[in-house]
Structure formats: structure tokens, C-alpha cells
Design an enzyme around this catalytic site. Structure first.
Site, PDB file in Angstrom:
ATOM      1  CD1 TRP A 151      -0.253  -1.431   3.174  1.00 25.99           C
ATOM      2  CD2 TRP A 151       0.306   0.715   3.425  1.00 25.99           C
ATOM      3  NE1 TRP A 151       0.397  -1.301   4.387  1.00 25.99           N
ATOM      4  CE2 TRP A 151       0.741   0.009   4.563  1.00 25.99           C
ATOM      5  CE3 TRP A 151       0.542   2.093   3.367  1.00 25.99           C
ATOM      6  CZ2 TRP A 151       1.408   0.619   5.631  1.00 25.99           C
ATOM      7  CZ3 TRP A 151       1.206   2.703   4.425  1.00 25.99           C
ATOM      8  CH2 TRP A 151       1.619   1.968   5.536  1.00 25.99           C
ATOM      9  CG  ASN A 152       5.121   1.435   0.811  1.00 25.21           C
ATOM     10  OD1 ASN A 152       4.849   0.490   0.074  1.00 25.21           O
ATOM     11  ND2 ASN A 152       6.357   1.782   1.063  1.00 25.21           N
ATOM     12  CE  LYS A 175      -3.418  -9.139  -3.051  1.00 18.24           C
ATOM     13  NZ  LYS A 175      -4.009  -8.021  -2.320  1.00 18.24           N
ATOM     14  N   PRO A 176      -3.038  -5.181  -6.402  1.00 17.03           N
ATOM     15  CG  PRO A 176      -3.827  -3.205  -7.299  1.00 17.03           C
ATOM     16  CD  PRO A 176      -4.087  -4.678  -7.280  1.00 17.03           C
ATOM     17  N   GLY A 226       6.421  -6.303  -0.446  1.00 21.38           N
ATOM     18  CA  GLY A 226       5.603  -6.250   0.765  1.00 21.38           C
ATOM     19  C   GLY A 226       6.449  -6.649   1.961  1.00 21.38           C
ATOM     20  CD  GLU A 248      12.994  -5.323  -4.633  1.00 20.99           C
ATOM     21  OE1 GLU A 248      13.498  -4.973  -3.557  1.00 20.99           O
ATOM     22  OE2 GLU A 248      13.622  -5.358  -5.695  1.00 20.99           O
ATOM     23  CG  LEU A 249      10.836  -9.584   1.023  1.00 21.89           C
ATOM     24  CD1 LEU A 249      11.309 -10.877   1.661  1.00 21.89           C
ATOM     25  CD2 LEU A 249       9.372  -9.691   0.607  1.00 21.89           C
ATOM     26  CB  CYS A 284      10.683  -0.329   1.730  1.00 21.75           C
ATOM     27  SG  CYS A 284      11.055   0.314   0.088  1.00 21.75           S
ATOM     28  CD  GLU A 386       9.785  -2.180   7.203  1.00 20.86           C
ATOM     29  OE1 GLU A 386       9.150  -3.250   7.201  1.00 20.86           O
ATOM     30  OE2 GLU A 386      10.097  -1.578   6.171  1.00 20.86           O
ATOM     31  CD  GLU A 464      10.578  -4.959  -8.187  1.00 16.95           C
ATOM     32  OE1 GLU A 464      10.456  -4.157  -7.244  1.00 16.95           O
ATOM     33  OE2 GLU A 464       9.614  -5.551  -8.716  1.00 16.95           O
TER      34      GLU A 464
HETATM   35  P1  NAD Z   1       2.050  -6.975   3.185  1.00 16.05           P
HETATM   36  O1  NAD Z   1       3.100  -8.020   3.068  1.00 16.05           O
HETATM   37  O2  NAD Z   1       1.127  -7.018   4.328  1.00 16.05           O
HETATM   38  O3  NAD Z   1       1.110  -6.965   1.885  1.00 16.05           O
HETATM   39  C1  NAD Z   1       1.656  -6.829   0.591  1.00 16.05           C
HETATM   40  C2  NAD Z   1       0.701  -7.456  -0.411  1.00 16.05           C
HETATM   41  O4  NAD Z   1       0.648  -8.871  -0.208  1.00 16.05           O
HETATM   42  C3  NAD Z   1      -0.738  -6.962  -0.309  1.00 16.05           C
HETATM   43  O5  NAD Z   1      -1.241  -6.773  -1.615  1.00 16.05           O
HETATM   44  C4  NAD Z   1      -1.432  -8.110   0.416  1.00 16.05           C
HETATM   45  O6  NAD Z   1      -2.821  -8.172   0.163  1.00 16.05           O
HETATM   46  C5  NAD Z   1      -0.702  -9.315  -0.153  1.00 16.05           C
HETATM   47  N1  NAD Z   1      -0.741 -10.534   0.666  1.00 16.05           N
HETATM   48  C6  NAD Z   1      -0.978 -10.645   2.001  1.00 16.05           C
HETATM   49  N2  NAD Z   1      -0.874 -11.939   2.386  1.00 16.05           N
HETATM   50  C7  NAD Z   1      -0.554 -12.668   1.278  1.00 16.05           C
HETATM   51  C8  NAD Z   1      -0.300 -14.051   1.028  1.00 16.05           C
HETATM   52  N3  NAD Z   1      -0.338 -14.946   2.001  1.00 16.05           N
HETATM   53  N4  NAD Z   1       0.010 -14.427  -0.227  1.00 16.05           N
HETATM   54  C9  NAD Z   1       0.098 -13.518  -1.226  1.00 16.05           C
HETATM   55  N5  NAD Z   1      -0.158 -12.196  -1.062  1.00 16.05           N
HETATM   56  C10 NAD Z   1      -0.478 -11.774   0.183  1.00 16.05           C
HETATM   57  O7  NAD Z   1       2.831  -5.573   3.109  1.00 16.05           O
HETATM   58  P2  NAD Z   1       2.243  -4.105   3.248  1.00 16.05           P
HETATM   59  O8  NAD Z   1       1.862  -3.859   4.673  1.00 16.05           O
HETATM   60  O9  NAD Z   1       1.242  -3.850   2.174  1.00 16.05           O
HETATM   61  O10 NAD Z   1       3.543  -3.235   2.882  1.00 16.05           O
HETATM   62  C11 NAD Z   1       4.487  -2.820   3.823  1.00 16.05           C
HETATM   63  C12 NAD Z   1       5.749  -3.658   3.727  1.00 16.05           C
HETATM   64  O11 NAD Z   1       6.247  -3.637   2.384  1.00 16.05           O
HETATM   65  C13 NAD Z   1       6.879  -3.127   4.577  1.00 16.05           C
HETATM   66  O12 NAD Z   1       7.523  -4.183   5.228  1.00 16.05           O
HETATM   67  C14 NAD Z   1       7.815  -2.479   3.564  1.00 16.05           C
HETATM   68  O13 NAD Z   1       9.156  -2.400   3.966  1.00 16.05           O
HETATM   69  C15 NAD Z   1       7.648  -3.383   2.408  1.00 16.05           C
HETATM   70  N6  NAD Z   1       8.079  -2.705   1.184  1.00 16.05           N
HETATM   71  C16 NAD Z   1       9.231  -3.127   0.573  1.00 16.05           C
HETATM   72  C17 NAD Z   1       9.697  -2.452  -0.549  1.00 16.05           C
HETATM   73  C18 NAD Z   1      10.957  -2.873  -1.264  1.00 16.05           C
HETATM   74  O14 NAD Z   1      11.183  -2.410  -2.375  1.00 16.05           O
HETATM   75  N7  NAD Z   1      11.768  -3.746  -0.692  1.00 16.05           N
HETATM   76  C19 NAD Z   1       8.964  -1.370  -1.045  1.00 16.05           C
HETATM   77  C20 NAD Z   1       7.801  -0.978  -0.382  1.00 16.05           C
HETATM   78  C21 NAD Z   1       7.360  -1.656   0.726  1.00 16.05           C
END
Ligand code: NAD
Length: 492
Positions: A151-152, A175-176, A226, A248-249, A284, A386, A464
Site C-alpha cells: 500500500w505504501n 493485485k494491489p 511487501g 522486495e521485502l 521501505c 521496521e 528491480e
Molecule cells: P504486506 O506483506 O502485508 O502486503 C503486501 C501485499 O501482499 C498486499 O497486496 C497483500 O494483500 C498481499 N498478501 C498478504 N498476504 C498474502 C499471502 N499470504 N500471499 C500472497 N499475497 C499476500 O505488506 P504491506 O503492509 O502492504 O507493505 C508494507 C511492507 O512492504 C513493509 O515491510 C515495507 O518495507 C515493504 N516494502 C518493501 C519495498 C521494497 O522495495 N523492498 C517497497 C515498499 C514496501
């Protein structure tokens, strides 16, 4: 439903796709106000999108790369024209300041253009002919790609995947996040309309949609951004059919301030402060722990707080004076509060910074006044986890060796930054465990889409952006025609 409420659809096989059940997105500045609705897609809808992408693969992978590039450039133009409308929607549903929403779209456009400009060179055959014979390296598309974004930065973290995947000849299903689904759905539809049916498919929904996208046997590659815990689940899900993955975590990026950093350098201090609190710290790749030489701790803290009070303005994301809006959602707000309270319980001192411009909104929305945490320990949750919010611990160190040890003392390794005399900073940077280390800048300010981006350790797998970001969507296919076709050591 009021006239201002936005409704977006899914987009499958070149057509809008509606659902009875919807995701409702509220305005984090005024949670009583609904910004709009996105479809709550099911696993069945997701299978339909994957099947459409699979059916499109044969035609799309055979489409000349020049045509793929032309279509991408038209998509860039259309998205550019729609920027004002989409940026405003993003700021309203997400809570990020309007200029950061515009900046996010600008980064997306820059990357889409860059990927299109590099596609011919990066994807063309490499031919080697020498005394051993002829070898061709051909870059084959992988098949259907699934992409899942957080979402960020919903738009840039979706286009970062869509552009290279389809330029390389792979249809995609994306999927967003349900926490900011509206603006990104509009942006993806604008892009998708420039491509044949089934090449770009959009579904919205909760984790179960993501589970289908990461387990369906027709998916060849998963591109995920995510949290680290979700990344682990995805890796397990991918294992059954050995899907290629880019993950990308999360990050917990250190910033090392060197003794030769000038605390009176206002421009540098502003850069650091902005990078900490832009988008309410929900990035992130921002400095989430600042390490300062013990001898300059107090003067650094004084100047840092002074700069934060001068430059950080909290309030309505649509007000162009504002640098820091509300947190995107209540759960994230509560999590950040919990980390700050935990540090306080362990003896840390918490200083509030920045100016609140809109008190009325501050009281009703998911706002948090930015904080600087002093006296936290390396083992405190606020340092180890984090935060993903507007708070940052400042921690003293004794010498350079300790600074590097503390910076590397983390399960994460996304980005990092070193602040001080440039050559000295580069020497320190080389010793940090991270995918990117920025010198005298941090976060989005130091991002360059021409170069690879990604993490080490539990911050991810793969890269990426840059040429690596395109190559992540092809496999090397070696066609070998050697002159000597027999093994000489096998006796006749
Ligand atoms: P999240 O992992 O909760 O969700 C990310 C996406 O995954 C959402 O679309 C969600 O619906 C989906 N999802 C949830 N459970 C799933 C499953 N079991 N299988 C498949 N998809 C699933 O993350 P968030 O809260 O949306 O984002 C914040 C996190 O993302 C932070 O940890 C941040 O550091 C990280 N992030 C990393 C980068 C990078 O480039 N490394 C960039 C931006 C954000």
C-alpha cells in the site's frame, strides 16, 4: 454513495469486471469519509484472470519487441495526462502528501520510459562465434507473471513490475493492496488499455487472491513487494512448482553519521529529516536508525530537531504546505505507537517534532506527530523492528568499527546511507550489508531507476529497476552449435 466516491473495477481479458462485494476505502485524514470502492475479487476471479493471461501468452510473446515498446510509450503518455486526477485520488485514499503522490507517478513514468528505451538492447540475442563454434544466447519470456504490491507506493511498485514483464513478452496479473486500491487501479487500467486483451489483468482483494496468484501452476514468475513475513509465505507457495521469484521485502535502514559530517549543513540536515518523515515514514527505504558519534550526539540531536521543527509540517495531504500526512491505516498507527511506548518503558526519551497545521484533522484522522527517540538500545523493538512510521531512534557509537557493526546488526539489508566527507563515506559504505547505500542522501531522494534496486538478507531476493529489472523477466536460452561435437576423451 456520494458523487465524490470513486468506484474502480477489476480488468480481466480486456474488459471491466465487477463484483458484488467491494473493498471500502476510507480517507485516513477523516476516517468517516469514504473515498471509494474497489472490487473484492475471489480466487475464482483470479483464476479467470490467470487463464486470460495464459491464453494471451502465445500471441504476446511472438509480438515484435518494437511493437511492445510503442504500446508502452503510448501508455506512458496516457498515464502522464492523467497524473493530476490520479495523484489527487492517491493522496486522498493513502494519506501521502499530494506532491509525493505526483512524485510517485513521475518515478513510475521515468521507469516505464527507461525500460522501454532499454528493451531492445537488453533483450536482443547475443551471438558468439570463435574457434569453438557458434553460440547464441536468446532471452526467452517466462510465461504468465503474477505481481503483488503493497500500500505504501502502490503505483510505482506496480509499474516497476508491469513494464519489464510485458516488454519482455510476459502477460501479467497484478493485485494491489486493499489498503490503497483506487488510484493504482485507475493507473493500471490506463496502461492495460494500450495492450491486447489478456496482456495486463488487474484483480483486487485480500490475501486469498494473493495465495492463488502464488500457487496457481500456470504462473511462472512472482514479483512481490511487501512485508518479510508475507514474502516467506510466498516463497513457500512458489516452491511447489519452482516458480521464479523476485521478493522486495522489509527494511530497517541504518544511517551512519560520520565525525566529518557538518551538523550546520542545513541542506544536508533537511535532506535527512525529509527522508525520515516524508509519507509519514511509510517507506521501505528510509533511515530507520541513525547512528551518530558519541562526541557529536548532542549537537547533532539539537540541529536535527531544529531542522525537523522547521521543515516538517503535518496535516491535510492535499495542502501543498504539508510534508507529512496521516498514517495510512489504524493498525499501522497503533503498531508505531506501541514501538514508541516500548522504547519509553525501557528508558528512552521521546521528543515530538514538526508543526501541526490542521489540528481539527489531526484529532480525527490516523495522525501521529513525528518523534525522535533518544537513548534507545540496539535491542529495543524500535531499533530492531521496521517501524514504517514517523519515528526514528538516534543512537550514539564510539568508533567507526562499532558504527558498521551496529548498522549490520539486523536481519534486514535493503538500503542504507552514510553522511560525511564523500570519499570517507564511500569507504564506510562498502562495508555495509545492503542492496543500496546512498551517500549524503537517503530514501526516494537518492533513487535512480537506471540502477538495480533490491535487498540482501531478509530484505529480499532479486533486483528491480535498471537492466537487471528487465532481465528478471526472461530466462537465458543458450543455443550451442559447437564445431567439435564429440567428447574427445571417450575412446572410439
Ligand atoms: P504486506 O506483506 O502485508 O502486503 C503486501 C501485499 O501482499 C498486499 O497486496 C497483500 O494483500 C498481499 N498478501 C498478504 N498476504 C498474502 C499471502 N499470504 N500471499 C500472497 N499475497 C499476500 O505488506 P504491506 O503492509 O502492504 O507493505 C508494507 C511492507 O512492504 C513493509 O515491510 C515495507 O518495507 C515493504 N516494502 C518493501 C519495498 C521494497 O522495495 N523492498 C517497497 C515498499 C514496501
Amino acid at each position: 454513495m456520494s458523487a465524490k466516491e470513486i468506484v474502480v473495477d477489476a480488468y480481466i481479458n480486456g474488459e471491466d469486471f465487477q463484483t458484488e462485494e467491494k473493498i471500502t476505502r476510507e480517507n485516513p485524514s477523516k476516517p468517516d469519509e469514504i473515498v471509494g470502492y474497489a472490487p473484492l475479487n475471489t480466487r475464482e476471479d483470479t483464476v479467470r484472470a490467470i487463464d486470460a493471461a495464459d491464453a494471451a501468452f502465445e500471441g504476446w510473446s511472438a509480438t515484435p519487441v518494437e511493437e511492445r515498446i510503442n504500446r508502452m510509450k503510448r501508455a506512458v503518455q496516457k498515464l502522464k495526462e492523467a497524473t493530476p486526477e490520479i495523484a489527487e485520488l492517491l493522496a486522498r485514499e493513502h494519506g501521502k502528501p499530494i506532491y509525493d503522490a505526483e512524485g510517485e507517478i513521475a518515478v513510475s513514468l521515468a521507469w516505464m520510459e527507461r525500460a522501454a528505451d532499454r528493451a531492445v538492447d537488453v533483450l536482443k540475442d547475443e551471438v558468439n562465434e570463435d574457434e569453438n563454434g557458434r553460440t547464441i544466447t536468446q532471452y526467452d519470456p517466462l510465461g504468465v507473471v503474477s505481481a503483488i504490491s503493497p500500500w505504501n507506493y502502490p503505483i510505482s511498485l506496480s509499474t516497476i513490475k508491469i513494464a519489464p514483464a510485458i516488454l519482455a513478452g510476459n502477460p501479467i496479473v497484478i493485485k494491489p493492496s486493499p489498503l490503497a486500491p483506487l488510484a493504482v487501479s485507475k493507473a493500471i487500467k490506463i496502461i492495460a488499455e494500450e495492450f491486447p486483451a489478456g496482456v495486463v489483468n488487474l484483480v483486487n482483494g485480500e490475501a486469498e487472491v494473493g495465495i492463488e496468484l502464488t500457487s496457481n501452476p500456470k504462473i511462472q514468475k512472482i514479483a512481490f513487494t511487501g512485508g518479510t513475513e508475507t514474502g516467506k509465505k510466498i516463497m513457500k507457495s512458489a516452491a511447489d512448482t519452482i516458480k521464479k521469484i523476485t521478493l522486495e521485502l522489509g527494511g530497517n535502514d541504518p544511517a551512519i553519521i560520520l565525525p566529518d559530517f557538518d551538523v550546520n549543513d542545513e541542506a544536508a540536515m533537511r535532506r535527512l529529516v525529509i527522508s525520515n518523515f516524508l509519507t509519514a515514514g511509510e517507506i521501505c527505504m528510509i533511515a530507520k536508525r541513525i547512528y551518530v558519534p558519541r562526541s557529536m550526539h548532542d549537537s547533532f540531536v539539537e540541529k536535527y530537531i531544529e531542522a525537523a521543527n522547521k521543515w516538517i509540517r503535518i496535516g491535510d495531504p492535499l495542502d501543498r504546505e504539508v510534508t507529512t500526512g496521516p498514517i495510512n491505516n489504524k493498525a499501522q498507527k497503533e503498531y508505531v505507537e506501541e514501538l514508541v511506548e516500548d522504547a519509553q518503558k525501557n528508558g528512552a526519551e521521546v521528543r515530538k517534532v514538526g508543526r501541526i497545521l490542521h489540528e481539527d484533522l489531526f484529532d480525527q484522522g490516523y495522525y501521529l506527530q513525528p518523534t525522535v527517540v533518544l537513548g534507545a538500545n540496539q535491542q529495543d523493538r524500535i531499533v530492531e523492528e521496521e517501524q514504517f512510521g514517523p519515528t526514528v531512534p538516534i543512537i550514539p557509537y564510539e568508533d567507526e568499527k562499532e558504527a558498521i557493526e551496529l548498522a549490520n546488526d539486523s536481519i534486514f539489508g535493503l538500503t542504507s546511507s552514510v553522511w560525511g566527507e564523500e570519499e570517507h563515506a564511500i569507504k564506510v559504505a562498502r562495508q555495509i550489508e545492503a542492496g543500496t547505500t546512498m551517500i549524503n542522501t537517503a530514501a526516494v531522494q537518492g533513487l535512480d531507476v537506471r540502477y538495480a534496486f533490491g535487498g540482501v538478507k531478509q530484505s529480499g531476493i532479486g533486483r528491480e529497476y535498471g537492466d537487471d529489472g528487465l532481465r528478471a523477466y526472461v530466462s537465458k536460452h543458450i543455443i550451442n552449435a559447437p564445431l567439435n561435437k564429440d567428447l574427445e576423451y571417450i575412446p572410439e
